[in-house]
Design a protein around this motif. Structure first.
Motif, PDB file in Angstrom:
ATOM      1  N   THR A 190      48.260  35.351  22.836  1.00  8.50           N
ATOM      2  CA  THR A 190      47.794  36.740  22.778  1.00  8.50           C
ATOM      3  C   THR A 190      47.437  37.213  24.184  1.00  8.50           C
ATOM      4  N   SER A 191      47.449  38.533  24.349  1.00  9.43           N
ATOM      5  CA  SER A 191      47.012  39.141  25.612  1.00  9.43           C
ATOM      6  C   SER A 191      46.739  40.613  25.346  1.00  9.43           C
ATOM      7  N   SER A 192      46.022  41.233  26.287  1.00  4.71           N
ATOM      8  CA  SER A 192      45.801  42.686  26.195  1.00  4.71           C
ATOM      9  C   SER A 192      46.961  43.445  26.824  1.00  4.71           C
ATOM     10  N   SER A 193      47.898  42.718  27.434  1.00  8.76           N
ATOM     11  CA  SER A 193      48.950  43.367  28.224  1.00  8.76           C
ATOM     12  C   SER A 193      50.347  42.896  27.794  1.00  8.76           C
ATOM     13  N   ASP A 194      51.227  43.868  27.507  1.00  4.84           N
ATOM     14  CA  ASP A 194      52.602  43.500  27.130  1.00  4.84           C
ATOM     15  C   ASP A 194      53.326  42.837  28.295  1.00  4.84           C
ATOM     16  N   GLU A 195      52.993  43.277  29.507  1.00  6.75           N
ATOM     17  CA  GLU A 195      53.626  42.693  30.692  1.00  6.75           C
ATOM     18  C   GLU A 195      53.257  41.199  30.808  1.00  6.75           C
ATOM     19  N   LYS A 196      51.987  40.898  30.595  1.00 11.96           N
ATOM     20  CA  LYS A 196      51.560  39.496  30.657  1.00 11.96           C
ATOM     21  C   LYS A 196      52.184  38.697  29.511  1.00 11.96           C
ATOM     22  N   VAL A 209      51.312  38.215  20.667  1.00 14.54           N
ATOM     23  CA  VAL A 209      50.601  39.291  19.965  1.00 14.54           C
ATOM     24  C   VAL A 209      49.709  40.000  20.974  1.00 14.54           C
ATOM     25  N   ASN A 210      49.815  41.323  21.042  1.00 14.58           N
ATOM     26  CA  ASN A 210      48.916  42.097  21.903  1.00 14.58           C
ATOM     27  C   ASN A 210      47.641  42.395  21.107  1.00 14.58           C
ATOM     28  N   TYR A 211      46.507  41.811  21.593  1.00 14.44           N
ATOM     29  CA  TYR A 211      45.271  41.947  20.803  1.00 14.44           C
ATOM     30  C   TYR A 211      44.625  43.319  20.956  1.00 14.44           C
ATOM     31  N   LEU A 319      36.469  36.949  43.992  1.00 11.12           N
ATOM     32  CA  LEU A 319      35.617  37.086  42.803  1.00 11.12           C
ATOM     33  C   LEU A 319      35.768  38.477  42.186  1.00 11.12           C
ATOM     34  N   ARG A 320      35.851  39.491  43.035  1.00  7.65           N
ATOM     35  CA  ARG A 320      36.045  40.860  42.522  1.00  7.65           C
ATOM     36  C   ARG A 320      37.377  40.972  41.787  1.00  7.65           C
ATOM     37  N   TYR A 321      38.383  40.287  42.332  1.00  8.71           N
ATOM     38  CA  TYR A 321      39.712  40.331  41.687  1.00  8.71           C
ATOM     39  C   TYR A 321      39.636  39.665  40.316  1.00  8.71           C
ATOM     40  N   MET A 322      38.927  38.528  40.234  1.00 14.74           N
ATOM     41  CA  MET A 322      38.776  37.876  38.934  1.00 14.74           C
ATOM     42  C   MET A 322      38.040  38.795  37.952  1.00 14.74           C
ATOM     43  N   GLU A 323      37.061  39.500  38.464  1.00 12.67           N
ATOM     44  CA  GLU A 323      36.282  40.421  37.631  1.00 12.67           C
ATOM     45  C   GLU A 323      37.180  41.500  37.017  1.00 12.67           C
ATOM     46  N   SER A 324      38.244  41.880  37.733  1.00 10.49           N
ATOM     47  CA  SER A 324      39.138  42.935  37.237  1.00 10.49           C
ATOM     48  C   SER A 324      40.010  42.441  36.090  1.00 10.49           C
ATOM     49  N   ALA A 325      40.072  41.125  35.904  1.00  8.85           N
ATOM     50  CA  ALA A 325      40.854  40.491  34.819  1.00  8.85           C
ATOM     51  C   ALA A 325      42.325  40.884  34.869  1.00  8.85           C
ATOM     52  N   SER A 326      42.824  41.204  36.055  1.00 12.00           N
ATOM     53  CA  SER A 326      44.251  41.546  36.122  1.00 12.00           C
ATOM     54  C   SER A 326      45.125  40.328  36.417  1.00 12.00           C
ATOM     55  N   HIS A 327      44.500  39.176  36.593  1.00  9.60           N
ATOM     56  CA  HIS A 327      45.270  37.982  36.957  1.00  9.60           C
ATOM     57  C   HIS A 327      45.951  37.353  35.730  1.00  9.60           C
ATOM     58  N   PHE A 328      46.909  36.489  36.045  1.00  6.63           N
ATOM     59  CA  PHE A 328      47.662  35.714  35.043  1.00  6.63           C
ATOM     60  C   PHE A 328      47.648  34.284  35.574  1.00  6.63           C
ATOM     61  N   GLY A 329      46.911  33.391  34.917  1.00  2.97           N
ATOM     62  CA  GLY A 329      46.790  32.026  35.458  1.00  2.97           C
ATOM     63  C   GLY A 329      45.621  31.945  36.427  1.00  2.97           C
ATOM     64  N   LYS A 330      45.870  31.342  37.589  1.00  5.08           N
ATOM     65  CA  LYS A 330      44.770  30.985  38.484  1.00  5.08           C
ATOM     66  C   LYS A 330      44.726  31.802  39.779  1.00  5.08           C
ATOM     67  N   ILE A 331      43.515  31.907  40.302  1.00  8.27           N
ATOM     68  CA  ILE A 331      43.277  32.549  41.599  1.00  8.27           C
ATOM     69  C   ILE A 331      42.794  31.458  42.559  1.00  8.27           C
ATOM     70  N   VAL A 332      43.397  31.437  43.749  1.00 12.88           N
ATOM     71  CA  VAL A 332      43.145  30.329  44.677  1.00 12.88           C
ATOM     72  C   VAL A 332      42.657  30.861  46.027  1.00 12.88           C
ATOM     73  N   ILE A 333      41.804  30.069  46.665  1.00 15.15           N
ATOM     74  CA  ILE A 333      41.375  30.362  48.037  1.00 15.15           C
ATOM     75  C   ILE A 333      41.910  29.252  48.930  1.00 15.15           C
ATOM     76  N   ARG A 334      42.606  29.627  49.987  1.00 12.13           N
ATOM     77  CA  ARG A 334      43.137  28.579  50.871  1.00 12.13           C
ATOM     78  C   ARG A 334      42.316  28.545  52.152  1.00 12.13           C
ATOM     79  N   PHE A 335      42.072  27.345  52.629  1.00 13.54           N
ATOM     80  CA  PHE A 335      41.192  27.177  53.790  1.00 13.54           C
ATOM     81  C   PHE A 335      42.030  27.061  55.059  1.00 13.54           C
TER      82      PHE A 335
END
Ligand SMILES: NC(=O)c1ccc[n+]([C@@H]2O[C@H](COP(=O)([O-])OP(=O)(O)OC[C@H]3O[C@@H](n4cnc5c(N)ncnc54)[C@H](OP(=O)(O)O)[C@@H]3O)[C@@H](O)[C@H]2O)c1
Length: 335
Positions: A190-196, A209-211, A319-335
């Motif tokens: 399930t997802s809120s987005s047809d694209e996802k 299923v789009n919830y 963190l702000r990007y995660m808050e927007s919930a627009s991601h698919f999978g994981k968000i990474v920080i590279r050092f």
């Protein structure tokens, strides 16, 4: 060395500071971290919900990957240059979880986490990174992937031919989709987005299923399972989705209770007993589970799905990007 730390809750209070480099005690190694990944808990932590009694200053984030650069006395498991991930619950190597083990989680306010250039970890609190994965890919594994593996394999005991329901397309759910397909299991996502949902289908989801467009999404899941229901749910929604997840599960099925993304009313126990359902709470997993999962990842050449990478100095933006919930999978920080 550079580290991010909170002196009080709030994403805006996350500050980049200079700290002394760690020295390894006996049995510890120093790891130079090359990447970290975000989990929803890192947002909950910033909001003061995850651990309201956190001790400050504290370095956030539980997940990271790097190389061993220094060995303390009596270290036998590692050598300089080994590629490793710290495990989420440093003291949970194998066997049953206990309160004592659960007090050893990284980046939750009691132990410094992975958003720093160097960290000293006990040699038992590390796993080897599968050879085919980059540090950025490996940094996605300790919390989200181990949780999905624990839910499906250790607790769910899934078998080829079973049906799994995943909720949304965040870190845990996309790993659950990948592991389920690896193990020959049918997935309803399930997802809120047809694209996802289209992306999930591209990764092997059998039905979607789009919830949002189907607020009574459990009915769609029942329709897709000929009225029977799924064998397993990877339940990341919490109180707001649990009653529907239970309704979407077959008699004798298993709901792995993992997340708290959606608020709601709670569960009527009759819905459990009349279906002889198993509700199983999950708190990430042990080193043994992580190592079993890594063996499956290595054998199958599985690659984690990274939605977006941020630079080390962009941790707040991540963190702000995660808050927007627009991601698919994981968000990474590279050092
Ligand atoms: N118990 C544990 O050991 C453990 C371990 C890891 C995570 N967790 C918990 O599990 C949850 C997920 O963590 P995560 O790191 O994977 O989060 P995440 O990557 O931030 O995932 C967020 C996604 O969840 C989906 N979502 C949000 N509300 C939803 C709803 N009402 N119904 C269905 N899906 C919904 C959305 O997907 P779409 O955009 O596709 O709609 C959203 O993008 C969090 O509550 C986290 O605290 C628990």
């Amino acid at each position: 060395m550079k580290a991010f730390q909170y002196n009080q809750f709030g994403i805006d209070n996350l500050s980049l500071v200079e700290r002394d480099s760690p020295r390894p005690a006996a049995g510890e190694v120093v790891v130079k971290l090359h990447a970290a990944s975000l989990n929803y808990r890192d947002l909950l932590f910033a909001r003061g919900i995850y651990n309201p009694k956190a001790k400050f200053p504290t370095v956030p984030f539980s997940d990271g990957a790097g190389e061993v650069v220094e060995l303390g006395e009596r270290v036998t498991r590692w050598k300089i240059g080994d590629r490793v991930c710290p495990i989420f619950t440093q003291g949970w190597v194998e066997g049953r979880p206990t309160a004592e083990k659960f007090r050893t989680t990284l980046g939750g306010g009691d132990f410094d986490g992975t958003l720093r250039e160097l960290g000293a970890f006990h040699e038992q609190g590390l796993v080897r990174i599968p050879d085919h994965l980059s540090y950025e890919e490996a940094a996605t594994l300790p919390c989200a992937a181990v949780t999905a593996w624990h839910a499906l394999v250790d607790v769910g005991d899934i078998k080829a031919g079973d049906t799994v329901l995943t909720l949304g397309t965040g870190g845990v759910s996309i790993f659950a989709l990948q592991f389920a397909k690896l193990l020959g299991v049918r997935v309803i996502a399930t997802s809120s987005s047809d694209e996802k949902l289209a992306r999930a289908k591209g990764m092997g989801a059998d039905e979607t299923v789009n919830y949002k467009t189907h607020p009574n999404w459990e009915k769609e899941v029942l329709r897709l399972t000929a009225g029977v229901g799924v064998d397993h749910v990877v339940e990341v929604g919490g109180a707001g989705t649990l009653p529907r997840s239970i309704a979407a599960t077959r008699i004798g099925g298993c709901v792995a209770v993992i997340g708290i993304l959606a608020s709601g009313e709670g569960v009527n126990p009759v819905s459990l007993l009349m279906k002889s359902l198993r509700l199983q709470g999950i708190f990430v997993g042990s080193r043994q589970m992580f190592e079993d999962m890594n063996a499956a990842i290595a054998t199958n050449g599985l690659r984690p799905v990274i939605d977006r990478r941020f630079r080390f100095d962009e941790a707040r933006e991540a963190l702000r990007y995660m808050e927007s919930a627009s991601h698919f999978g994981k968000i990474v920080i590279r050092f």
